[in-house]
Design a protein around this motif. Structure first.
Motif, PDB file in Angstrom:
ATOM      1  N   SER A  93      31.417  53.985   4.577  1.00  0.00           N
ATOM      2  CA  SER A  93      30.206  53.868   5.397  1.00  0.00           C
ATOM      3  C   SER A  93      29.080  53.367   4.506  1.00  0.00           C
ATOM      4  O   SER A  93      29.184  53.410   3.269  1.00  0.00           O
ATOM      5  CB  SER A  93      29.813  55.228   5.999  1.00  0.00           C
ATOM      6  OG  SER A  93      29.433  56.129   4.963  1.00  0.00           O
ATOM      7  N   PHE A 195      19.238  45.064   6.676  1.00  0.00           N
ATOM      8  CA  PHE A 195      18.514  44.446   7.796  1.00  0.00           C
ATOM      9  C   PHE A 195      18.562  42.920   7.774  1.00  0.00           C
ATOM     10  O   PHE A 195      18.454  42.292   8.808  1.00  0.00           O
ATOM     11  CB  PHE A 195      17.052  44.934   7.810  1.00  0.00           C
ATOM     12  CG  PHE A 195      16.833  46.057   8.783  1.00  0.00           C
ATOM     13  CD1 PHE A 195      17.703  47.129   8.829  1.00  0.00           C
ATOM     14  CD2 PHE A 195      15.766  46.033   9.673  1.00  0.00           C
ATOM     15  CE1 PHE A 195      17.524  48.154   9.739  1.00  0.00           C
ATOM     16  CE2 PHE A 195      15.577  47.053  10.586  1.00  0.00           C
ATOM     17  CZ  PHE A 195      16.456  48.119  10.624  1.00  0.00           C
ATOM     18  N   ILE A 226      32.797  51.124  10.962  1.00  0.00           N
ATOM     19  CA  ILE A 226      31.793  51.762  10.093  1.00  0.00           C
ATOM     20  C   ILE A 226      32.201  51.446   8.656  1.00  0.00           C
ATOM     21  O   ILE A 226      33.369  51.642   8.281  1.00  0.00           O
ATOM     22  CB  ILE A 226      31.790  53.297  10.294  1.00  0.00           C
ATOM     23  CG1 ILE A 226      31.377  53.689  11.722  1.00  0.00           C
ATOM     24  CG2 ILE A 226      30.894  53.984   9.264  1.00  0.00           C
ATOM     25  CD1 ILE A 226      29.912  53.727  11.999  1.00  0.00           C
ATOM     26  N   GLY A 227      31.258  50.949   7.865  1.00  0.00           N
ATOM     27  CA  GLY A 227      31.589  50.652   6.468  1.00  0.00           C
ATOM     28  C   GLY A 227      30.343  50.424   5.642  1.00  0.00           C
ATOM     29  O   GLY A 227      29.226  50.327   6.164  1.00  0.00           O
TER      30      GLY A 227
HETATM   31  C1  LIG Z   1      19.148  50.314   6.692  1.00  0.00           C
HETATM   32  C2  LIG Z   1      20.326  51.229   6.833  1.00  0.00           C
HETATM   33  N1  LIG Z   1      20.963  51.641   5.713  1.00  0.00           N
HETATM   34  C3  LIG Z   1      22.017  52.479   5.781  1.00  0.00           C
HETATM   35  C4  LIG Z   1      22.487  52.951   6.995  1.00  0.00           C
HETATM   36  C5  LIG Z   1      23.660  53.885   7.018  1.00  0.00           C
HETATM   37  O1  LIG Z   1      24.821  53.185   7.293  1.00  0.00           O
HETATM   38  P1  LIG Z   1      26.142  53.833   7.949  1.00  0.00           P
HETATM   39  O2  LIG Z   1      25.761  54.276   9.327  1.00  0.00           O
HETATM   40  O3  LIG Z   1      27.137  52.722   7.917  1.00  0.00           O
HETATM   41  O4  LIG Z   1      26.526  54.988   7.112  1.00  0.00           O
HETATM   42  C6  LIG Z   1      21.865  52.544   8.165  1.00  0.00           C
HETATM   43  C7  LIG Z   1      22.358  53.034   9.470  1.00  0.00           C
HETATM   44  O5  LIG Z   1      21.763  52.816  10.500  1.00  0.00           O
HETATM   45  C8  LIG Z   1      20.751  51.656   8.087  1.00  0.00           C
HETATM   46  O6  LIG Z   1      20.106  51.239   9.180  1.00  0.00           O
END
Ligand SMILES: Cc1ncc(COP(=O)(O)O)c(C=O)c1O
Length: 404
Positions: A93, A195, A226-227
């Motif tokens: 994730s 982003f 998810i990654g």
């Molecule tokens: C900018 C940002 N970084 C990290 C994450 C976390 O990622 P993940 O949901 O794949 O663990 C998110 C999740 O929305 C995010 O928007």
């Protein structure tokens, strides 16, 4: 650092072909990387002189899939190439990519300076895990102002952690200027590039030491995996993060998700261009709308950091947020009227989504923390997909009409 000069393969080419040729190409002739599901690999003989560190996935040498897997390895190489870095690692994730990177960068007693407007989960991780349990001091600052970062760093500062643009207010920080601050105290600068994706921003070229992604978002791009990923040029940091990925945490991306993300990456440039042009149209539409009080989108000239956006980013991306001119019941009715924007967290997929940060992504923050950052109850965040922009705008228009 990967060469992005004119005679090396262009981004669009690397997104499709880099590391795609499967290692068993000569056997079956596959033109795409297969999903290698085996958990273990035939060793070929006992050799006491060969250690784990001698096995080279680039030479098609594998031992056990947690340590290295051909499908994951292809993805790791491609993401590293697209980010312009030497080492890539894919995690289960974005969150695990972030926790590994921070863990590799700090020890108890160290100090971290972080942007105060971060993804809610990252902020909670820094507070509840690193500050509360691991004795790492963490200061959150408004990093739109580089002086706030340089005022906050001290001798023990081991890590500066940034996200730009931020989630959900699309605030920016000056990566190049903050890299100089990090260098002045010998701290690691980590940037979450989720982003914009490497199609629109290259933090390593701007001086960051390490870049992370939630590949869940634009890199995979289809809201079905998810990654996470980490890219760095720093061999020591890569070793530490690799140790956490394979041994310390055993937290790596599964082969099927690696395959989906490799496939998604092939259309990253096409998708990013469409996300951006749709988002720009929608931002301009919202900016003119009487039921909208503010639009946050770094592609709008009215964005307070528009000049920095032009200098640092190669595109403004597909996420924007806006304040509805109304109260919470108006927001609820507006969202319920939409057909093309399901109410859902996450972003970066081909389909448009809308979410309410105060009750969804940023609900773990206290109301005071949200107020301090500027996340109000009337704020909505939109991940603009790749649909036809006319259909998206028509849908927004009918939702506005319905709440008149
Ligand atoms: C900018 C940002 N970084 C990290 C994450 C976390 O990622 P993940 O949901 O794949 O663990 C998110 C999740 O929305 C995010 O928007």
């Amino acid at each position: 650092m990967t060469d992005r000069s004119s005679d090396s393969p262009k981004f669009e080419t690397m997104a499709v072909t880099h590391a795609e040729q499967p290692p068993h190409h000569e056997r079956a002739g596959d033109v795409t990387m297969p999903i290698h599901l085996a958990s273990t690999y035939e060793a070929g003989g006992i050799d006491p002189d060969v250690g784990l560190e001698d096995l080279d996935p680039d030479e098609n040498q594998y031992l056990y899939s947690r340590l290295a897997n051909p499908t994951r390895h292809a993805l790791e190489q491609r993401i590293a190439a697209l980010e312009g870095g030497d080492y890539g690692m894919a995690f289960a994730s974005g969150t695990s990519a972030i926790v590994a990177t921070i863990t590799a960068s700090v020890t108890p007693g160290d100090h971290v300076v972080a942007f105060d407007d971060l993804y809610g989960g990252t902020k909670t991780m820094l507070k509840d895990l690193f500050r509360e349990r691991l004795d790492v001091a963490v200061d959150f600052v408004d990093a739109r102002d580089t002086d706030a970062v340089s005022d906050a760093v001290r001798d023990e500062t081991a890590l500066i952690w940034m996200e730009t643009p931020t989630n959900p207010l699309l605030r920016l920080c000056d990566i190049e200027a903050i890299a100089s601050v990090a260098e002045s105290v010998d701290a690691t600068l980590g940037v979450d590039n989720t982003f914009l994706s490497p199609y629109f921003q290259h933090p390593l070229e701007l001086g960051a030491d390490v870049v992370v992604h939630s590949t869940t978002k634009y890199l995979n791009g289809h809201s079905d995996s998810i990654g996470g990923a980490v890219v760095t040029d720093d061999a020591d940091l890569a070793d530490e993060i690799g140790f956490l990925q394979q041994v310390g945490m055993g937290n790596m991306l599964a082969p099927f998700d690696a395959f989906l993300t490799l496939r998604g990456l092939k259309t990253l440039p096409l998708r990013m261009r469409q996300h951006e042009s749709n988002a720009a149209e929608i931002a301009a539409y919202l900016d003119e709308h009487e039921k909208v009080s503010t639009v946050y989108y770094p592609g709008l000239e009215s964005h307070p950091q528009y000049d920095l956006a032009q200098r640092q980013m190669e595109g403004a991306g597909g996420v924007l947020s806006f304040e509805l001119d109304g109260d919470l019941p108006d927001v609820e009715r507006f969202v319920a009227e939409l057909n093309e924007f399901p109410l859902a967290v996450s972003l970066g997929g081909v389909e448009s989504l809308i979410e309410h940060p105060a009750s969804m992504t940023h609900a773990p923050l206290t109301p005071e923390e949200r107020a301090e950052i500027g996340i109000s109850d009337s704020l909505l965040r939109v991940s603009v997909g790749v649909e036809h922009p006319k259909d998206l705008i028509a849908d927004l228009e009918s939702a506005f009409d319905a709440i008149e």
